[in-house]
Design a protein around this motif. Structure first.
Motif, PDB file in Angstrom:
ATOM      1  N   GLY A 134      -6.073 -30.231   6.034  1.00  0.00           N
ATOM      2  CA  GLY A 134      -6.686 -29.676   7.237  1.00  0.00           C
ATOM      3  C   GLY A 134      -5.784 -28.559   7.715  1.00  0.00           C
ATOM      4  O   GLY A 134      -4.761 -28.277   7.081  1.00  0.00           O
ATOM      5  N   PRO A 135      -6.126 -27.937   8.818  1.00  0.00           N
ATOM      6  CA  PRO A 135      -5.262 -26.851   9.321  1.00  0.00           C
ATOM      7  C   PRO A 135      -3.860 -27.387   9.631  1.00  0.00           C
ATOM      8  O   PRO A 135      -3.707 -28.249  10.486  1.00  0.00           O
ATOM      9  CB  PRO A 135      -5.957 -26.372  10.594  1.00  0.00           C
ATOM     10  CG  PRO A 135      -7.349 -26.917  10.516  1.00  0.00           C
ATOM     11  CD  PRO A 135      -7.281 -28.154   9.665  1.00  0.00           C
ATOM     12  N   ASP A 136      -2.873 -26.924   8.885  1.00  0.00           N
ATOM     13  CA  ASP A 136      -1.466 -27.291   9.087  1.00  0.00           C
ATOM     14  C   ASP A 136      -1.206 -28.794   9.038  1.00  0.00           C
ATOM     15  O   ASP A 136      -0.325 -29.308   9.715  1.00  0.00           O
ATOM     16  CB  ASP A 136      -0.929 -26.692  10.390  1.00  0.00           C
ATOM     17  CG  ASP A 136      -0.847 -25.190  10.313  1.00  0.00           C
ATOM     18  OD1 ASP A 136      -0.591 -24.654   9.220  1.00  0.00           O
ATOM     19  OD2 ASP A 136      -1.033 -24.517  11.347  1.00  0.00           O
ATOM     20  N   GLN A 137      -1.986 -29.509   8.220  1.00  0.00           N
ATOM     21  CA  GLN A 137      -1.748 -30.935   8.033  1.00  0.00           C
ATOM     22  C   GLN A 137      -2.269 -31.358   6.669  1.00  0.00           C
ATOM     23  O   GLN A 137      -3.107 -30.681   6.087  1.00  0.00           O
ATOM     24  CB  GLN A 137      -2.424 -31.756   9.127  1.00  0.00           C
ATOM     25  CG  GLN A 137      -3.931 -31.613   9.141  1.00  0.00           C
ATOM     26  CD  GLN A 137      -4.549 -32.327  10.330  1.00  0.00           C
ATOM     27  OE1 GLN A 137      -3.863 -32.767  11.230  1.00  0.00           O
ATOM     28  NE2 GLN A 137      -5.857 -32.458  10.329  1.00  0.00           N
ATOM     29  N   PHE A 138      -1.724 -32.446   6.149  1.00  0.00           N
ATOM     30  CA  PHE A 138      -2.279 -33.012   4.919  1.00  0.00           C
ATOM     31  C   PHE A 138      -2.025 -34.504   4.870  1.00  0.00           C
ATOM     32  O   PHE A 138      -1.123 -35.022   5.529  1.00  0.00           O
ATOM     33  CB  PHE A 138      -1.761 -32.299   3.658  1.00  0.00           C
ATOM     34  CG  PHE A 138      -0.366 -32.633   3.237  1.00  0.00           C
ATOM     35  CD1 PHE A 138      -0.117 -33.696   2.379  1.00  0.00           C
ATOM     36  CD2 PHE A 138       0.708 -31.860   3.649  1.00  0.00           C
ATOM     37  CE1 PHE A 138       1.172 -33.991   1.958  1.00  0.00           C
ATOM     38  CE2 PHE A 138       1.995 -32.142   3.236  1.00  0.00           C
ATOM     39  CZ  PHE A 138       2.228 -33.215   2.384  1.00  0.00           C
ATOM     40  N   GLN A 139      -2.874 -35.192   4.099  1.00  0.00           N
ATOM     41  CA  GLN A 139      -2.727 -36.618   3.841  1.00  0.00           C
ATOM     42  C   GLN A 139      -2.428 -36.783   2.360  1.00  0.00           C
ATOM     43  O   GLN A 139      -3.144 -36.257   1.512  1.00  0.00           O
ATOM     44  CB  GLN A 139      -4.019 -37.368   4.162  1.00  0.00           C
ATOM     45  CG  GLN A 139      -4.419 -37.329   5.599  1.00  0.00           C
ATOM     46  CD  GLN A 139      -5.832 -37.879   5.781  1.00  0.00           C
ATOM     47  OE1 GLN A 139      -6.342 -38.608   4.946  1.00  0.00           O
ATOM     48  NE2 GLN A 139      -6.450 -37.507   6.876  1.00  0.00           N
ATOM     49  N   GLN A 140      -1.379 -37.498   2.079  1.00  0.00           N
ATOM     50  CA  GLN A 140      -0.967 -37.814   0.710  1.00  0.00           C
ATOM     51  C   GLN A 140      -1.393 -39.260   0.472  1.00  0.00           C
ATOM     52  O   GLN A 140      -0.823 -40.177   1.041  1.00  0.00           O
ATOM     53  CB  GLN A 140       0.544 -37.630   0.641  1.00  0.00           C
ATOM     54  CG  GLN A 140       1.201 -38.115  -0.585  1.00  0.00           C
ATOM     55  CD  GLN A 140       2.704 -37.916  -0.473  1.00  0.00           C
ATOM     56  OE1 GLN A 140       3.172 -36.826  -0.235  1.00  0.00           O
ATOM     57  NE2 GLN A 140       3.440 -39.001  -0.639  1.00  0.00           N
ATOM     58  N   ILE A 141      -2.445 -39.462  -0.333  1.00  0.00           N
ATOM     59  CA  ILE A 141      -3.087 -40.764  -0.447  1.00  0.00           C
ATOM     60  C   ILE A 141      -2.716 -41.441  -1.766  1.00  0.00           C
ATOM     61  O   ILE A 141      -2.942 -40.901  -2.839  1.00  0.00           O
ATOM     62  CB  ILE A 141      -4.625 -40.625  -0.346  1.00  0.00           C
ATOM     63  CG1 ILE A 141      -5.001 -39.898   0.949  1.00  0.00           C
ATOM     64  CG2 ILE A 141      -5.293 -41.992  -0.424  1.00  0.00           C
ATOM     65  CD1 ILE A 141      -6.446 -39.441   1.007  1.00  0.00           C
ATOM     66  N   GLU A 142      -2.155 -42.629  -1.651  1.00  0.00           N
ATOM     67  CA  GLU A 142      -1.806 -43.450  -2.819  1.00  0.00           C
ATOM     68  C   GLU A 142      -3.071 -44.130  -3.326  1.00  0.00           C
ATOM     69  O   GLU A 142      -3.852 -44.683  -2.546  1.00  0.00           O
ATOM     70  CB  GLU A 142      -0.770 -44.503  -2.417  1.00  0.00           C
ATOM     71  CG  GLU A 142      -0.345 -45.410  -3.531  1.00  0.00           C
ATOM     72  CD  GLU A 142       0.716 -44.812  -4.431  1.00  0.00           C
ATOM     73  OE1 GLU A 142       0.869 -45.309  -5.559  1.00  0.00           O
ATOM     74  OE2 GLU A 142       1.394 -43.862  -4.008  1.00  0.00           O
ATOM     75  N   LEU A 143      -3.280 -44.062  -4.649  1.00  0.00           N
ATOM     76  CA  LEU A 143      -4.450 -44.674  -5.273  1.00  0.00           C
ATOM     77  C   LEU A 143      -4.022 -45.831  -6.165  1.00  0.00           C
ATOM     78  O   LEU A 143      -2.953 -45.791  -6.772  1.00  0.00           O
ATOM     79  CB  LEU A 143      -5.201 -43.641  -6.130  1.00  0.00           C
ATOM     80  CG  LEU A 143      -5.647 -42.362  -5.419  1.00  0.00           C
ATOM     81  CD1 LEU A 143      -6.229 -41.372  -6.426  1.00  0.00           C
ATOM     82  CD2 LEU A 143      -6.647 -42.656  -4.321  1.00  0.00           C
ATOM     83  N   ASP A 144      -4.880 -46.858  -6.265  1.00  0.00           N
ATOM     84  CA  ASP A 144      -4.574 -47.945  -7.189  1.00  0.00           C
ATOM     85  C   ASP A 144      -5.007 -47.551  -8.601  1.00  0.00           C
ATOM     86  O   ASP A 144      -5.502 -46.444  -8.829  1.00  0.00           O
ATOM     87  CB  ASP A 144      -5.211 -49.272  -6.732  1.00  0.00           C
ATOM     88  CG  ASP A 144      -6.729 -49.292  -6.798  1.00  0.00           C
ATOM     89  OD1 ASP A 144      -7.339 -48.398  -7.430  1.00  0.00           O
ATOM     90  OD2 ASP A 144      -7.327 -50.224  -6.201  1.00  0.00           O
ATOM     91  N   GLU A 145      -4.844 -48.468  -9.567  1.00  0.00           N
ATOM     92  CA  GLU A 145      -5.133 -48.143 -10.963  1.00  0.00           C
ATOM     93  C   GLU A 145      -6.616 -47.849 -11.212  1.00  0.00           C
ATOM     94  O   GLU A 145      -6.969 -47.231 -12.210  1.00  0.00           O
ATOM     95  CB  GLU A 145      -4.651 -49.262 -11.903  1.00  0.00           C
ATOM     96  CG  GLU A 145      -5.263 -50.621 -11.643  1.00  0.00           C
ATOM     97  CD  GLU A 145      -4.572 -51.415 -10.535  1.00  0.00           C
ATOM     98  OE1 GLU A 145      -5.111 -52.468 -10.155  1.00  0.00           O
ATOM     99  OE2 GLU A 145      -3.521 -50.992 -10.029  1.00  0.00           O
ATOM    100  N   ASP A 146      -7.498 -48.255 -10.282  1.00  0.00           N
ATOM    101  CA  ASP A 146      -8.931 -47.981 -10.409  1.00  0.00           C
ATOM    102  C   ASP A 146      -9.362 -46.730  -9.634  1.00  0.00           C
ATOM    103  O   ASP A 146     -10.546 -46.412  -9.577  1.00  0.00           O
ATOM    104  CB  ASP A 146      -9.747 -49.180  -9.916  1.00  0.00           C
ATOM    105  CG  ASP A 146      -9.516 -50.422 -10.771  1.00  0.00           C
ATOM    106  OD1 ASP A 146      -9.354 -50.266 -12.006  1.00  0.00           O
ATOM    107  OD2 ASP A 146      -9.497 -51.537 -10.209  1.00  0.00           O
TER     108      ASP A 146
END
Length: 159
Positions: A134-146
């Protein structure tokens, strides 16, 4: 009579010059400029501001970071470094390496880190995340093996 022939000739020339020119869709696309939104560049300094927990790929819980600790990430064109400050914890937390960001995926490959992090790096050097910006922000999302979302670290641009 000459005026009549001259008039018809001029009308004929005028009508033929107004002929509608049809172009193929391919030719039209070559002359048009297609504007695509540019992805957010990660270059700069980012501070961790909160977390999301996911269940069935939906946010089920969110919380802000503890006011007594800080975590920062710094990106150049190809390098990443992060550090965590926790006054209540005597261990140091930092890591350094390279990264690649494309197609909404962030891949970090850590070369070295603090003593605690080097133990993690010895078993796993590469970390892959889905990234939402987003504007001047981000989400770093952990994913499982699926490929299901587990949790995210949410960052705000500092510089």
């Amino acid at each position: 009579m000459r005026y009549l022939i001259l008039t018809f000739s001029l009308v004929f020339v005028f009508i033929s010059s107004c002929k509608d020119k049809t172009e193929s869709p391919t030719a039209m696309m070559d002359t048009e400029t297609v504007v695509k939104p540019k992805p957010l560049k990660l270059n700069g300094t980012w501070e961790l501001v909160g977390f999301y927990n996911y269940k069935d790929n939906r946010v089920v819980d969110s919380f802000k970071t503890n006011s007594e600790s800080r975590q920062l990430k710094m990106y150049t064109d190809t390098k990443v470094m992060w550090c965590k400050y926790k006054p209540a914890d005597s261990s140091e937390w930092f890591g350094y390496g390279t990264y690649k960001y494309e197609d909404n995926m962030l891949t970090e490959v850590l070369d070295f880190g603090s003593e605690v992090m080097d133990e993690v790096i010895a078993e796993r050097k590469q970390f892959e995340f889905e990234i939402k910006t987003g504007p001047d922000q981000f989400q770093q999302i952990e994913l499982d093996e699926d490929g299901n979302r587990i949790y995210s670290e949410n960052y705000q641009r500092v510089e």
